[in-house]
Write an enzyme that holds these catalytic residues in place. Structure first.
Site, PDB file in Angstrom:
ATOM      1  N   ARG A 124      31.051  40.156  31.653  1.00 31.65           N
ATOM      2  CA  ARG A 124      32.768  40.141  31.157  1.00 31.65           C
ATOM      3  C   ARG A 124      31.939  40.714  29.765  1.00 31.65           C
ATOM      4  O   ARG A 124      31.953  40.440  28.889  1.00 31.65           O
ATOM      5  CB  ARG A 124      33.663  39.799  30.884  1.00 31.65           C
ATOM      6  CG  ARG A 124      34.779  39.413  29.925  1.00 31.65           C
ATOM      7  CD  ARG A 124      35.780  39.092  30.314  1.00 31.65           C
ATOM      8  NE  ARG A 124      36.591  38.684  31.699  1.00 31.65           N
ATOM      9  CZ  ARG A 124      37.784  38.977  31.491  1.00 31.65           C
ATOM     10  NH1 ARG A 124      38.801  37.644  30.537  1.00 31.65           N
ATOM     11  NH2 ARG A 124      38.757  38.805  32.749  1.00 31.65           N
ATOM     12  N   HIS A 151      37.676  46.462  36.494  1.00 40.28           N
ATOM     13  CA  HIS A 151      37.993  45.288  36.185  1.00 40.28           C
ATOM     14  C   HIS A 151      38.253  44.984  37.862  1.00 40.28           C
ATOM     15  O   HIS A 151      38.566  44.484  38.895  1.00 40.28           O
ATOM     16  CB  HIS A 151      38.644  44.703  36.089  1.00 40.28           C
ATOM     17  CG  HIS A 151      39.083  43.143  35.588  1.00 40.28           C
ATOM     18  ND1 HIS A 151      38.102  42.162  36.623  1.00 40.28           N
ATOM     19  CD2 HIS A 151      40.219  42.540  35.285  1.00 40.28           C
ATOM     20  CE1 HIS A 151      39.192  41.228  36.158  1.00 40.28           C
ATOM     21  NE2 HIS A 151      40.035  41.319  35.312  1.00 40.28           N
ATOM     22  N   GLN A 154      39.304  41.658  40.053  1.00 38.90           N
ATOM     23  CA  GLN A 154      40.723  41.722  40.259  1.00 38.90           C
ATOM     24  C   GLN A 154      41.538  42.742  41.389  1.00 38.90           C
ATOM     25  O   GLN A 154      41.846  42.405  42.362  1.00 38.90           O
ATOM     26  CB  GLN A 154      40.999  42.362  39.015  1.00 38.90           C
ATOM     27  CG  GLN A 154      42.644  41.768  38.549  1.00 38.90           C
ATOM     28  CD  GLN A 154      43.867  40.427  38.439  1.00 38.90           C
ATOM     29  OE1 GLN A 154      42.822  40.051  37.972  1.00 38.90           O
ATOM     30  NE2 GLN A 154      44.030  40.671  39.715  1.00 38.90           N
ATOM     31  N   ASP A 249      50.450  45.946  33.149  1.00 35.18           N
ATOM     32  CA  ASP A 249      49.355  45.084  32.615  1.00 35.18           C
ATOM     33  C   ASP A 249      49.778  45.329  31.823  1.00 35.18           C
ATOM     34  O   ASP A 249      50.823  46.263  30.901  1.00 35.18           O
ATOM     35  CB  ASP A 249      48.301  45.281  33.133  1.00 35.18           C
ATOM     36  CG  ASP A 249      46.597  44.821  32.049  1.00 35.18           C
ATOM     37  OD1 ASP A 249      46.642  43.743  31.886  1.00 35.18           O
ATOM     38  OD2 ASP A 249      45.867  45.595  32.309  1.00 35.18           O
ATOM     39  N   CYS A 296      48.061  41.046  36.780  1.00 31.55           N
ATOM     40  CA  CYS A 296      46.819  41.216  36.501  1.00 31.55           C
ATOM     41  C   CYS A 296      46.368  39.398  35.393  1.00 31.55           C
ATOM     42  O   CYS A 296      45.786  38.186  35.824  1.00 31.55           O
ATOM     43  CB  CYS A 296      45.681  41.497  35.558  1.00 31.55           C
ATOM     44  SG  CYS A 296      45.872  41.888  34.654  1.00 31.55           S
ATOM     45  N   ARG A 324      41.908  35.044  43.524  1.00 31.25           N
ATOM     46  CA  ARG A 324      40.791  36.347  43.143  1.00 31.25           C
ATOM     47  C   ARG A 324      39.523  35.286  43.081  1.00 31.25           C
ATOM     48  O   ARG A 324      38.549  35.759  43.375  1.00 31.25           O
ATOM     49  CB  ARG A 324      41.146  35.442  41.391  1.00 31.25           C
ATOM     50  CG  ARG A 324      41.811  36.598  40.519  1.00 31.25           C
ATOM     51  CD  ARG A 324      41.246  37.824  40.326  1.00 31.25           C
ATOM     52  NE  ARG A 324      40.331  38.055  39.619  1.00 31.25           N
ATOM     53  CZ  ARG A 324      39.798  37.866  38.570  1.00 31.25           C
ATOM     54  NH1 ARG A 324      40.714  37.714  37.344  1.00 31.25           N
ATOM     55  NH2 ARG A 324      38.461  38.133  38.281  1.00 31.25           N
TER      56      ARG A 324
HETATM   57  N1   CP Z   1      43.525  38.556  35.208  1.00 29.51           N
HETATM   58  C1   CP Z   1      42.573  38.384  34.273  1.00 29.51           C
HETATM   59  O1   CP Z   1      40.878  38.588  34.187  1.00 29.51           O
HETATM   60  O2   CP Z   1      42.367  37.337  33.782  1.00 29.51           O
HETATM   61  P1   CP Z   1      41.505  36.528  32.431  1.00 29.51           P
HETATM   62  O3   CP Z   1      41.083  37.505  31.769  1.00 29.51           O
HETATM   63  O4   CP Z   1      42.221  35.383  32.304  1.00 29.51           O
HETATM   64  O5   CP Z   1      40.531  36.258  33.573  1.00 29.51           O
HETATM   65  N1  NVA Z   2      43.603  45.228  30.459  1.00 23.97           N
HETATM   66  C1  NVA Z   2      43.435  44.262  30.689  1.00 23.97           C
HETATM   67  C2  NVA Z   2      43.685  42.667  31.668  1.00 23.97           C
HETATM   68  C3  NVA Z   2      43.560  41.357  31.398  1.00 23.97           C
HETATM   69  C4  NVA Z   2      42.613  40.589  32.733  1.00 23.97           C
HETATM   70  C5  NVA Z   2      42.259  43.677  29.125  1.00 23.97           C
HETATM   71  O1  NVA Z   2      41.745  44.365  29.539  1.00 23.97           O
HETATM   72  O2  NVA Z   2      42.525  42.956  28.281  1.00 23.97           O
END
Ligand code: CP
Ligand code: NVA
Length: 337
Positions: A124, A151, A154, A249, A296, A324
């Site tokens: 990440r 992502h 997701q 989101d 998400c 997930r």
């Molecule tokens: N949806 C998602 O990726 O959640 P987190 O940021 O908690 O991993």
């Molecule tokens: N769009 C959000 C998704 C988190 C899972 C972010 O990048 O913070």
């Protein structure tokens, strides 16, 4: 993994994944280079392993997977940690919240060290380009666990959730219509890639100036045309009418610059794009079974979604969260089995 051939939305070329077997040893950085068939085969594995995980317990026997996080996470961290362990592998958590990739040593050196110990890297990161550099450096597969652009894990879980609602029939999934309302961000990009790829009717509604990236839109137009499905990107919130699923989101993603002023500005701009009871009602018009609500998570309750919507029986947000792990484990099965 080094990369060689086709990609439609990045300067970087990626090898095309035509079937789930193509995930073996490959990176998952975006869905740009993944075929409809590969995703459907992945879903079949997810369906089986969700029903009975027993046959998959040794898939990662003797293997280690690094879980590298530059940003906070609940779902991604826990679902990969537990998921890798369920497949018999060893997850190695690497907290990079205090020190970005490339800060202590080059991303290349980092990748070239990691590949000596681990069999896969889940990352990440802030920048998709860092992920690409890591993938180019390390011989083992790299999985995008969220970047500024995408992502994909997701999106696998989201479309798998709709696939389950369609009783695992692609013909029924193709009758589904999904509308994304909110910021044209990383989650929006991967969702629209996955939905258009699978032939799900897709509408994306964002405020002016907050739409998805042009190159991703163009790519999804190609996917939708190939799958014979509708695809619309608009700023008109009335376009939410007639959908089976409403997705939103956060209005400000992790790492989005701007501070307090930008947050305040966005709250004003996005206010009429809130998913509330009225929008859900509008979406469900003309659809047989009403509309489900998707997110998400994490959610900013009272901003992009109201409590009554996210807590309603039509909300499938926790199913998405559960899926997930099932979708990711199916990916790991095809990458490593
Ligand atoms: N949806 C998602 O990726 O959640 P987190 O940021 O908690 O991993
Ligand atoms: N769009 C959000 C998704 C988190 C899972 C972010 O990048 O913070």
């Amino acid at each position: 993994m080094a990369a060689t051939t086709l990609n439609t939305n990045s300067a970087r070329d990626l090898p095309r994944i035509d079937a789930a077997a193509g995930f073996r040893g490959a990176d998952l950085l975006t869905l740009s280079n993944v075929s409809q068939r590969a995703v459907l085969e992945l879903f079949e594995t997810a369906r089986r392993s969700k029903a009975d995980a027993t046959p998959y317990r040794k898939v990662l026997d003797g293997k280690a997977v690094a879980l590298l996080f530059e940003k906070p996470s609940l779902r991604t961290k826990v679902s990969f940690d537990v998921g890798v362990a369920r497949l018999g592998g060893h997850p190695v958590f690497m907290d990079h919240s205090a020190q970005r990739l490339g800060a202590r040593e080059s991303v290349r050196d980092y990748g070239k060290n990691l590949e000596r110990w681990v069999d896969g890297i889940v990352a990440r990161v802030y920048l998709q380009s860092a992920l690409e550099e890591l993938a180019d450096s390390a011989k083992c597969p790299v999985i995008n666990a969220l970047s500024d652009r995408f992502h994909p894990c997701q999106a696998f879980a989201d479309l798998f959730t709709l696939f389950e609602m369609a009783e695992h029939q692609h013909s029924r999934l193709r009758e589904t219509r999904i509308v994304y309302v909110g910021d044209g961000n990383n989650v929006c990009h991967s969702l629209m890639q996955a939905s258009t790829l699978l032939g799900v009717g897709t509408t994306v509604i964002t405020p002016k100036g907050f739409g998805p990236a042009e190159d991703v839109v163009r790519e999804c137009e190609v996917f939708a045309k190939a799958a014979g499905s509708a695809f619309l990107v608009t700023t008109d919130v009335n376009a939410a009418e007639g959908h089976d699923a409403v997705y939103t989101d956060v209005w400000v993603s992790m790492g989005q610059a701007g501070g307090v002023d930008e947050v305040t500005r966005r709250r004003k701009v996005f206010a009429k794009y809130q998913v509330n009871g009225e929008l859900m009602e509008r979406a469900a018009r003309g659809r047989r079974a009403g509309a489900v609500f998707m997110h998400c998570l994490p959610a900013q309750r009272g901003l992009e979604v109201t409590d009554d919507v996210i807590d309603s029986p039509r909300s499938v947000v926790y199913e998405q969260a559960e899926n997930r792990m099932h979708a990711q484990n199916a990916l790991l099965v095809h990458m490593f089995a």
